[in-house]
Design a protein around this motif. Structure first.
Motif: not given
Length: 111
Positions: A11-16, A31-35
């Motif tokens: 549900t939470l994509v990169e940058g989302g 979610r930033l840089q996979g974290e």
């Protein structure tokens, strides 16, 4: 403290970003840089909801007055304003879900 299941990892994509309600808290997940980072969804400067704010360079910008907060530490990046930091929450990804660590309230026992 206990981890609570929130949303599916996909549900939470990169940058989302997405808002979840956990343990009585409105929490903004990003979610930033996979974290997966989690902060309170309320600006400490003016009390507005941060969910419609712009995420840029590891920070969230309050949509009301433009105050910026670091998403990893919660620190207010507008030094002149001296805003209190955002509350940050620990996250983890287990199986197919994102979990957030929150305080668990223990109900008082009735005599």
């Amino acid at each position: 403290m206990d981890f609570e299941k929130t949303v599916a990892r996909t549900t939470l994509v990169e940058g989302g970003k997405i808002v979840v309600e956990v343990g009585g808290h409105s929490i903004l997940l990003c979610r930033l840089q996979g974290e997966v980072l989690a902060v309170q969804n309320r600006c400490t400067h003016a009390g507005s909801r941060l969910e419609s704010g712009l995420v840029e360079e590891g920070s969230i910008r309050c949509p009301l007055h433009g105050v910026r907060f670091d998403l990893r530490s919660g620190k207010c990046l507008n030094v002149r304003l001296g805003c209190a930091p955002l509350r940050c929450f620990t996250t983890r990804e287990t199986g197919e879900y994102i979990e957030v660590e929150v305080e668990v309230e223990v109900a008082e026992r009735q005599p």
